[in-house]
Design an enzyme around this catalytic site. Structure first.
Site, mmCIF file in Angstrom:
data_model
loop_
_atom_site.group_PDB
_atom_site.id
_atom_site.type_symbol
_atom_site.label_atom_id
_atom_site.label_comp_id
_atom_site.label_asym_id
_atom_site.label_seq_id
_atom_site.Cartn_x
_atom_site.Cartn_y
_atom_site.Cartn_z
ATOM 1 N N ASP A 37 0.821 -1.220 0.000
ATOM 2 C CA ASP A 37 0.000 0.000 0.000
ATOM 3 C C ASP A 37 0.855 1.270 0.000
ATOM 4 O O ASP A 37 0.440 2.303 0.546
ATOM 5 C CB ASP A 37 -0.936 0.034 1.212
ATOM 6 C CG ASP A 37 -2.070 -0.976 1.129
ATOM 7 O OD1 ASP A 37 -2.088 -1.759 0.168
ATOM 8 O OD2 ASP A 37 -2.918 -0.984 2.031
ATOM 9 N N CYS A 74 -3.600 -6.286 -3.326
ATOM 10 C CA CYS A 74 -2.390 -7.010 -2.918
ATOM 11 C C CYS A 74 -2.309 -8.441 -3.448
ATOM 12 O O CYS A 74 -1.316 -8.815 -4.073
ATOM 13 C CB CYS A 74 -2.243 -6.982 -1.404
ATOM 14 S SG CYS A 74 -3.705 -7.471 -0.478
ATOM 15 N N ARG A 78 0.567 -9.928 -6.071
ATOM 16 C CA ARG A 78 1.514 -10.952 -5.649
ATOM 17 C C ARG A 78 1.413 -12.193 -6.530
ATOM 18 O O ARG A 78 2.420 -12.837 -6.841
ATOM 19 C CB ARG A 78 1.278 -11.282 -4.174
ATOM 20 C CG ARG A 78 1.654 -10.131 -3.276
ATOM 21 C CD ARG A 78 0.984 -10.165 -1.911
ATOM 22 N NE ARG A 78 0.943 -8.816 -1.350
ATOM 23 C CZ ARG A 78 1.910 -8.273 -0.620
ATOM 24 N NH1 ARG A 78 2.979 -8.987 -0.297
ATOM 25 N NH2 ARG A 78 1.804 -7.032 -0.181
ATOM 26 N N LYS A 132 4.541 -11.250 4.379
ATOM 27 C CA LYS A 132 3.159 -11.449 3.945
ATOM 28 C C LYS A 132 3.088 -12.418 2.762
ATOM 29 O O LYS A 132 3.838 -12.293 1.800
ATOM 30 C CB LYS A 132 2.555 -10.097 3.556
ATOM 31 C CG LYS A 132 1.130 -10.165 3.013
ATOM 32 C CD LYS A 132 0.572 -8.767 2.831
ATOM 33 C CE LYS A 132 -0.759 -8.769 2.119
ATOM 34 N NZ LYS A 132 -1.363 -7.419 2.038
ATOM 35 N N HIS A 134 -0.497 -14.196 1.584
ATOM 36 C CA HIS A 134 -1.814 -13.765 1.094
ATOM 37 C C HIS A 134 -2.133 -14.223 -0.322
ATOM 38 O O HIS A 134 -2.821 -13.543 -1.076
ATOM 39 C CB HIS A 134 -1.954 -12.237 1.182
ATOM 40 C CG HIS A 134 -3.390 -11.810 1.341
ATOM 41 N ND1 HIS A 134 -3.858 -10.555 0.994
ATOM 42 C CD2 HIS A 134 -4.458 -12.490 1.813
ATOM 43 C CE1 HIS A 134 -5.138 -10.470 1.250
ATOM 44 N NE2 HIS A 134 -5.531 -11.639 1.752
ATOM 45 N N ASP A 333 2.970 -3.071 -3.941
ATOM 46 C CA ASP A 333 1.976 -3.942 -4.565
ATOM 47 C C ASP A 333 0.792 -3.189 -5.154
ATOM 48 O O ASP A 333 0.081 -3.711 -6.006
ATOM 49 C CB ASP A 333 1.485 -5.006 -3.575
ATOM 50 C CG ASP A 333 0.794 -4.422 -2.356
ATOM 51 O OD1 ASP A 333 0.835 -3.192 -2.150
ATOM 52 O OD2 ASP A 333 0.209 -5.209 -1.584
ATOM 53 N N ASN A 334 0.534 -1.978 -4.710
ATOM 54 C CA ASN A 334 -0.552 -1.164 -5.263
ATOM 55 C C ASN A 334 -0.411 0.245 -4.704
ATOM 56 O O ASN A 334 0.501 0.541 -3.937
ATOM 57 C CB ASN A 334 -1.937 -1.744 -4.934
ATOM 58 C CG ASN A 334 -2.122 -2.188 -3.517
ATOM 59 O OD1 ASN A 334 -2.268 -3.367 -3.228
ATOM 60 N ND2 ASN A 334 -2.107 -1.245 -2.585
ATOM 61 N N LYS A 394 -5.687 2.761 -4.282
ATOM 62 C CA LYS A 394 -5.794 1.297 -4.233
ATOM 63 C C LYS A 394 -7.250 0.902 -4.446
ATOM 64 O O LYS A 394 -8.165 1.566 -3.967
ATOM 65 C CB LYS A 394 -5.311 0.821 -2.861
ATOM 66 C CG LYS A 394 -5.565 -0.648 -2.539
ATOM 67 C CD LYS A 394 -5.200 -0.934 -1.084
ATOM 68 C CE LYS A 394 -5.497 -2.373 -0.686
ATOM 69 N NZ LYS A 394 -5.158 -2.632 0.730
#
Length: 739
Positions: A37, A74, A78, A132, A134, A333-334, A394
């Site tokens: 983020d 996210c 990924r 992380k 996820h 990631d974003n 996001k």
């Protein structure tokens, strides 16, 4: 044997030893650092005032990409990062918390898309993941698995981190390899997740290079920072006190000017107007400004703290002499998150349930922001500042959601301190790494035919700043928001949840001349727009985007129609020896009637937690204290407490909670001892979709505490035989989850 010869005696035989796969000579170590983020304008090297000297130094010795794009969320990013394929095509349309029942929306990465870890391990690399994950379905993350989508199931040799999309930085739900572990220290002892992850990474690199100095490794380091909750040690929080009192309008203007000065954005780039719902800072009441500034301070402190510990890892590489042959990729990631709402919030579960934390509640917790008692997230104004000079956030397919920082450092292979403007996407990272190490994605992996790689190596940009981009087209989709980039043009449609997709208005931008998407050319160039819209539908069909789905994450995560999902269970018998049940598998007590029966044996003075679920944001806990039973339901910080009136005698007892739903998200709770009422409270308001991020455990409340009414952890000193949880079977009490 495939070589050699086996005779009757050793003298008549020729020995042979199979050779393990060997990487090409000089193949680099690879470190991929993923921030969470962190918007385009949030790092010092991308124009921010936040102190990130380590990341800035990486940029100074390597390349900064200014036209790098990701997905707006996210898990999809990924999935694309790890596989080199588009996220819908591999099954990750949204988050790994939800399987919507369609090929592109499984919440998992298909085995038709091998990961970079699987490929490099078969090439002779060791592979390590920290932080992380996820990308494993959340209802598959309990002790019974299945484990095929956990890190070790997708090509990593070792893992230490958290499987969920969010983690308390002081009280993380940790997994080591394939089992759950407790944090090694408490916050009072100085624990913070970022420091722990870097400690583990340094130890792993030391182990690796001590035993196999010539063998390369892949290190995937996925930080919790800067995803909410924004938490950092007090010394870092103090450094930012007062630094955001001027507000987001001033900070955004300064970042914009700095970006032009650094060459991150072209001269003449417009600063996007305020997003809808973002008020001028000067119009905010003083108390709202105080909360908003404090929330941004905690984000900045978290980022500097992360930078400090990343410096420890890089210093370790220097000390052991491996930095020169290490390819480092640093990315987000974003874009910056809109999940704090217009006011910001101090309870992340409230957002997921569609609620806004009242300003008075936020202000009352001003001094807790950034610490272990608070899950804070900044308001929209600071999120847009994080995405300077762009619009939206996001989750959206405008630039604020999908244009992200990317730094590539590889001494001797990339020039120092230069900027690259070629359009690229997260699916291009894996092909770039494969190109650098001299490997390729197989057509078949472990007997499974593989999807083609959708990405393109960026290595052609390393030596040639003027090289034309080799990526002609890239589509985007999230929550029904849609966009497509093609040869310098971008068409994008913002979608209002619950409305017809046919009513969405498509905008058109010529990004080669309009970096910040401020000049909509849809009316002037209808032919270009029409061609791009048609191209979007074609790409969406090609990559399994359909059906379009604008339901929010919590709604989709509540749906587990697969007969194999443990979330369909309505009766649970739990035993005290069990490990923590993660939130994605815990009993769905949300907005429905339920019953909890704890069978215990007590001696005089026994006390402690019998069963707890959740964290500081919300949860519920049944416990014994002062020889009496107690039950607390924590609904997004509103605490409902039931206390038994009579002392519990020694011996065997059944301590129960009976909750009866009386209306939408409300009901009456009764605390019972051996079937007799001991306390009653109504009305109690309850969670709609999520009660808390952390899961369920018996005999203690060891991580982020549900209640503040007992000592931390508060282990039960008596004997728990078993705990039964029974859920109401009426479908409409859980929003037809089980229809």
């Amino acid at each position: 044997m495939t070589s050699g010869h086996v005779g009757r005696t050793y003298g008549e035989s020729t020995p042979w030893w199979p050779q393990p796969p060997t990487p090409r000579e000089g193949a680099p170590d690879v470190i991929v650092v993923v921030l969470d983020d962190v918007g385009f304008g949030s790092l010092g090297c991308y124009g921010s005032e936040i102190d990130t000297p380590t990341m800035d130094a990486l940029a100074a010795e390597g390349l900064r990409y200014t036209n790098f794009h990701v997905t707006p969320l996210c898990s999809p990013t990924r999935a694309s990062l790890l596989t080199g394929r588009n996220h819908h095509a591999v099954g990750m349309s949204l988050l790994s918390n939800a399987d919507s029942g369609f090929p592109g929306k499984r919440g998992t990465i298909t085995h038709r898309a091998a990961t970079i870890a699987e490929v490099l391990r078969d090439t002779g690399y060791n592979t390590y993941a920290f932080g992380k994950w996820h990308v494993a379905p959340m209802d598959q993350t309990s002790a019974i698995g299945p484990y095929d989508q956990w890190p070790l199931g997708r090509g990593f040799d070792r893992y230490y981190g958290f499987l969920e999309g969010i983690s308390d930085q002081y009280y993380p739900e940790l997994v080591q390899d394939n089992h759950r572990v407790e944090p090694p220290r408490t916050p009072e002892e100085g624990y913070h997740l970022t420091e722990d992850l870097v400690d583990r990474a340094i130890a792993c690199v030391s182990d690796h290079k001590s035993v196999g100095p010539d063998k390369p490794y892949l290190l995937y380091l996925a930080m919790g920072a800067g995803h909410a909750p924004h938490q950092a040690p007090q010394e870092y929080l103090r450094r930012y006190r007062g630094r955001y009192d001027e507000g987001w309008d001033v900070i955004r203007q300064r970042r914009h000017a700095r970006q032009i000065e650094l060459g991150i954005i072209p001269p003449g780039t417009a600063l996007a107007p305020r997003n809808d719902g973002v008020r001028p800072w000067a119009e905010l009441p003083e108390e709202e400004r105080a909360v908003a500034a404090r929330l941004q301070e905690s984000f900045a402190a978290m980022m500097e703290h992360t930078d400090t510990h990343l410096a420890r890892l890089l210093a370790h590489l220097d000390r052991i002499g491996t930095r020169e042959n290490t390819l480092i990729v640093l990315m987000s990631d974003n874009g910056a998150s809109q999940e704090g709402g217009g006011l910001g919030n101090t309870n992340s579960i409230a957002y997921e349930n569609g609620d806004e934390v009242p300003h008075a509640d936020n202000h009352a917790r001003l001094d807790e922001i950034g610490g272990p008692r608070c899950h804070g997230n900044y308001p929209w104004g600071w999120a847009q500042a994080g995405n300077t000079p762009l619009k939206r956030y996001k989750q959206n397919t405008h630039a604020g959601g999908v244009r992200a920082p990317l730094v590539v450092s590889w001494p001797g292979h990339v020039p120092a301190g230069e900027v690259r403007e070629q359009f690229h996407h997260v699916i291009d990272v894996t092909p770039t790494i494969l190109d650098a190490v001299g490997a390729r994605m197989p057509e078949t992996y472990r007997g499974v035919a593989q999807l083609p790689v959708h990405g393109t190596s960026m290595s052609y940009t390393f030596a040639d700043a003027a090289a034309p981009t080799r990526r002609p087209t890239q589509y985007f989709e999230m929550y029904g928001h849609r966009a497509i980039w093609h040869e310098g043009w971008k068409a994008v449609a913002y979608h209002e949840r619950g409305t017809s997709y046919d009513d969405d208005r498509w905008e058109l931008y010529h990004l080669d001349e309009d970096f910040s998407e401020c000049h909509d050319l849809a009316a002037e160039r209808p032919g270009v727009l029409h061609e791009l819209i048609g191209r979007w539908w074609s790409e969406a069909e090609r990559y399994d985007v359909f059906p379009l789905d604008d339901r929010n994450f919590a709604e989709r995560a509540a749906m587990y129609h697969s007969a194999a999902s443990p979330r369909r269970r309505r009766s649970f018998t739990l035993y005290p020896e069990m490990s923590r049940i993660p939130g994605g598998v815990s009993p769905l007590i949300y907005d429905r009637s339920y019953r909890i029966d704890a069978e215990v044996r007590l001696r005089a003075g026994d006390e402690g937690v019998l069963i707890s679920q959740g964290d500081v944001n919300g949860g519920h806990v049944l416990y014994v204290a002062g020889d009496r039973p107690h039950y607390e339901y924590n609904h997004q910080g509103t605490r409902y407490r039931l206390h038994g009136h009579s002392l519990l005698p020694e011996g065997e007892h059944v301590l129960s909670v009976v909750f009866t739903r009386t209306g939408s998200c409300q009901g009456v709770a009764v605390l019972e001892v051996d079937g007799r009422p001991a306390s009653r409270k109504e009305p109690i308001t309850t969670a709609k979709y999520l009660i808390g991020w952390q899961g369920m455990v018996l005999g203690r409340d060891a991580l982020s505490p549900v209640s503040w009414d007992y000592p931390h952890g508060f282990p039960f000193t008596g004997t728990i035989e078993r705990v039964r949880v029974e859920l109401d079977t009426t479908p409409d009490t859980v929003h037809e989850i089980f229809d």
